[in-house]
Structure formats: C-alpha cells, structure tokens
Design a protein around this motif. Structure first.
Motif, short mmCIF file in Angstrom:
data_model
loop_
_atom_site.label_atom_id
_atom_site.label_comp_id
_atom_site.label_asym_id
_atom_site.label_seq_id
_atom_site.Cartn_x
_atom_site.Cartn_y
_atom_site.Cartn_z
N ALA A 94 0.83 -1.09 -0.13
CA ALA A 94 0.12 0.10 0.03
C ALA A 94 0.77 1.30 0.10
O ALA A 94 0.68 2.31 -0.78
CB ALA A 94 -0.80 0.05 1.30
N LEU A 95 1.99 1.13 0.93
CA LEU A 95 2.84 2.37 0.76
C LEU A 95 3.46 2.43 -0.61
O LEU A 95 3.52 3.81 -1.11
CB LEU A 95 3.75 2.08 1.73
N LYS A 96 4.10 1.56 -1.18
CA LYS A 96 4.58 1.52 -2.41
C LYS A 96 3.54 2.13 -3.41
O LYS A 96 3.97 2.94 -4.12
CB LYS A 96 5.22 0.15 -2.79
N ARG A 121 10.84 -7.71 6.82
CA ARG A 121 11.15 -8.79 5.86
C ARG A 121 10.09 -8.52 4.49
O ARG A 121 10.71 -8.82 3.47
CB ARG A 121 10.90 -10.34 6.07
N ASN A 122 8.99 -8.06 4.84
CA ASN A 122 7.81 -8.02 3.81
C ASN A 122 8.50 -6.71 3.05
O ASN A 122 7.86 -6.71 1.46
CB ASN A 122 6.52 -7.68 4.16
N GLN A 123 9.04 -5.79 3.42
CA GLN A 123 9.39 -4.52 2.80
C GLN A 123 10.28 -4.98 1.30
O GLN A 123 9.83 -4.57 0.37
CB GLN A 123 10.04 -3.40 3.42
N PRO A 124 11.30 -5.20 1.56
CA PRO A 124 12.23 -5.77 0.27
C PRO A 124 11.54 -6.74 -0.72
O PRO A 124 11.54 -6.51 -1.65
CB PRO A 124 13.59 -6.15 0.91
N ASN A 125 10.82 -7.61 0.00
CA ASN A 125 10.11 -8.62 -0.71
C ASN A 125 8.91 -8.03 -1.55
O ASN A 125 8.83 -8.39 -2.68
CB ASN A 125 9.46 -9.59 -0.04
N MET A 126 8.47 -6.92 -1.10
CA MET A 126 7.47 -6.21 -2.02
C MET A 126 8.20 -4.72 -2.69
O MET A 126 7.43 -4.09 -3.26
CB MET A 126 6.30 -5.59 -1.01
N ALA A 127 9.44 -4.94 -2.85
CA ALA A 127 10.18 -3.91 -3.59
C ALA A 127 9.89 -2.29 -2.70
O ALA A 127 9.66 -1.46 -3.54
CB ALA A 127 9.88 -3.95 -4.87
N LEU A 128 9.96 -2.36 -1.53
CA LEU A 128 9.82 -1.01 -0.90
C LEU A 128 11.02 -0.88 -0.08
O LEU A 128 11.43 -1.79 0.97
CB LEU A 128 8.42 -0.85 0.15
N MET A 129 11.68 0.25 -0.14
CA MET A 129 13.11 0.45 0.57
C MET A 129 12.64 0.90 2.02
O MET A 129 11.90 1.89 2.27
CB MET A 129 13.71 1.43 -0.12
N GLY A 130 13.23 0.01 2.86
CA GLY A 130 13.19 0.49 4.46
C GLY A 130 14.58 0.37 4.85
O GLY A 130 15.27 -0.49 4.50
#
Length: 294
Positions: A192-194, A212-221
């Motif tokens: 959603a953020l992406k 872990r979900n952030q890079p998996n969903m291609a959102l930089m954390g």
C-alpha cells in the motif's frame, strides 16, 4: 477480562467488541501490541487452556489441575489427537528445518543478477510516532486489493486521511519511530505504501515480519537509530537518500545507513515475486551472486 481464542487476528473485534480504555484482558491471540484490543487497553498473552481456566473465576489460573482431569482416551477418541503430558516424550512433536542450498554453484553461464541501485532520490518527510501498526497502514476491509496502486488509495485511510494527497505533492519519505509495522503480518502494508508513491520508509526499528516484507514487496526500508536525524527530519523536511553512497542527507547533515546486498537485489529486481518469475529456483542465488560488471 479473559477472552477465548479466535480463528483469526480480527475475531476479537467482531465477536467481543473492543476493550475499553484501562481494561486488562487475558487472551490467547498471538500478539498484544499497543492498543491491539482497544485504545488504552492492556492485553496479556496466555495459552488457550490458561485463558479458559481463568474465565471461571475471572483471575489468572493455572490450568494444569483441570488438564489432569481430562480422560486421555476419550480426548483422543474425540479429537484424534493426543495431549502432551509430562513424562510422555513419545507425543512430543519432532522439529525439523529445511536445508537450503547456499552459494552460487550451478548457476547458468548467462545468469545476470539485478544491477546495483544507482538512484539518489529526494522527498519531504511525513513523520509518524512509535508502534505504527499494519491495521493503520492498510485497514483490513480494503484488502487484498486489485493492485499495489489500488491498495495505495487507502493507505492510512483512517488515521491520516491526508497522507495520500501529501505523497502526490512530494511527501514521499515516511519517517517512523520504534516498531514501525507492528501487528498483523500482512504483505499489503508495504504494498500500500509503495502503491501510494512512497519512496522509502526510515525508522528507528521495524517489526520483524513487516521488515522482511518491505524488500520482498520492493519497498525500501532503512533502519536509522541516530537521534540527531529525527531531530532534523521534522514534518515536511526535505530528505535526500543517496543509495550508492549509503547516506541520507537532511538540513546539511549526513547519516550513513546500511542496505544489505540481498535487499538491494530484491529492490532492484522488483521484489521477490518478480525475481522468482525471472530466476525461478535461482532467486536467492541472484540475491548474492557477484555482478559480472564488478
């Protein structure tokens, strides 16, 4: 107030209402983050047996005297299962872990991992407090969504309705505190953020599964603990993220950050699903393989 287990993480709200401010609950749910049961309430976690035993007198009660009275043969006949009883190791589950193949052996000759990220991007800060949970990021009624963009139209729908419009106006850097992404382990939160247009989330710490979900969903954390950064990165402040140099700039000061190769590859490759479509079973080898350009 003791509360029996629910079939999913939202059952308490549907079947028991919301805990009142100052109420103390005993629950067998799997999480008790701040305000989980209701604003200002306190949730203590326990086993289902403890919750059930405690509900009889409305005080925390050891369930073992009651469990000792269970007819084991009848229990097995009804459930097809056997209770774990002290002194009976035969019924203790055997634990096992997968043994993945590591290294780059067997990678095809024409194998080329994603390129390094050479982007430097700028955005204004949207600042949030500690313990922002995934229910706030993307409320359950808007899931699973038709796409990232669709989910993004409901990001922070109730807690910060102006969030999406501000992203469109350039406030694309989310600044969090401690435990950003706590609560339900929904992958739709970073999606959603992406989808809303967020370029990066910078926080003092992330909840483990969300992180872990952030890079998996291609959102930089990015985890950044330096308190000086949070003094400078106030609401609306311009933040520059220099990925190649691994530094963040705000108000003339620089702050170094770490971005592991695995995460960089996942981000550059469009996330875990996109990389699987491209690399198949070699996905994680692609995340650690040296670049041919190196």
């Amino acid at each position: 107030e003791p509360q029996l287990p629910q079939p999913d993480g939202q059952g308490v709200h549907r079947q028991h209402g919301v805990a009142g401010e100052g109420e103390v609950w005993l629950t067998s749910q799997n999480r008790n983050f701040r305000n989980r049961m209701g604003k200002g309430s306190i949730a203590n976690l326990a086993s289902a047996a403890t919750v059930a035993a405690s509900s009889l007198k409305m005080e925390v009660t050891d369930p073992r005297p009651l469990l000792d009275k269970v007819d084991q043969a009848r229990y097995h006949a009804i459930t097809g299962k056997r209770m774990l009883v002290a002194g009976n190791p035969a019924h203790i589950p055997r634990l096992s872990e997968p043994q993945p193949e590591l290294g780059t052996a067997g990678v095809p000759q024409d194998f080329e991992p994603p390129s390094d990220i050479n982007e430097v991007f700028t955005g204004k800060a949207q600042v949030f407090e500690d313990h922002i949970d995934t229910d706030a990021i993307i409320p359950a009624q808007f899931m699973p969504g038709e796409s990232d963009v669709d989910l993004g139209t409901h990001a922070f729908q109730f807690v910060r309705p102006e969030f999406r419009q501000r992203v469109k106006e350039g406030s694309t850097i989310v600044i969090g505190g401690i435990g950003f992404g706590t609560g339900s382990s929904r992958e739709e939160a970073p999606r959603a953020l992406k989808g809303a247009g967020v370029k990066a989330v910078i926080a003092k710490s992330f909840a483990y599964i969300y992180e872990r979900n952030q890079p998996n969903m291609a959102l930089m954390g990015i985890v950044l603990t330096n308190p000086r950064f949070y003094e400078l990165a106030a609401e609306g402040a311009e933040v520059v993220v220099d990925v190649p140099k691994r530094v963040i700039r705000v108000k003339g000061e620089e702050f170094a950050f770490n971005l592991p190769l695995v995460e960089e590859r996942l981000l550059a490759g469009g996330g875990a699903t996109e990389m699987y479509h491209r690399y198949g079973k070699n996905l994680f080898k692609a995340c650690i393989a040296p670049s041919k350009k190196a």
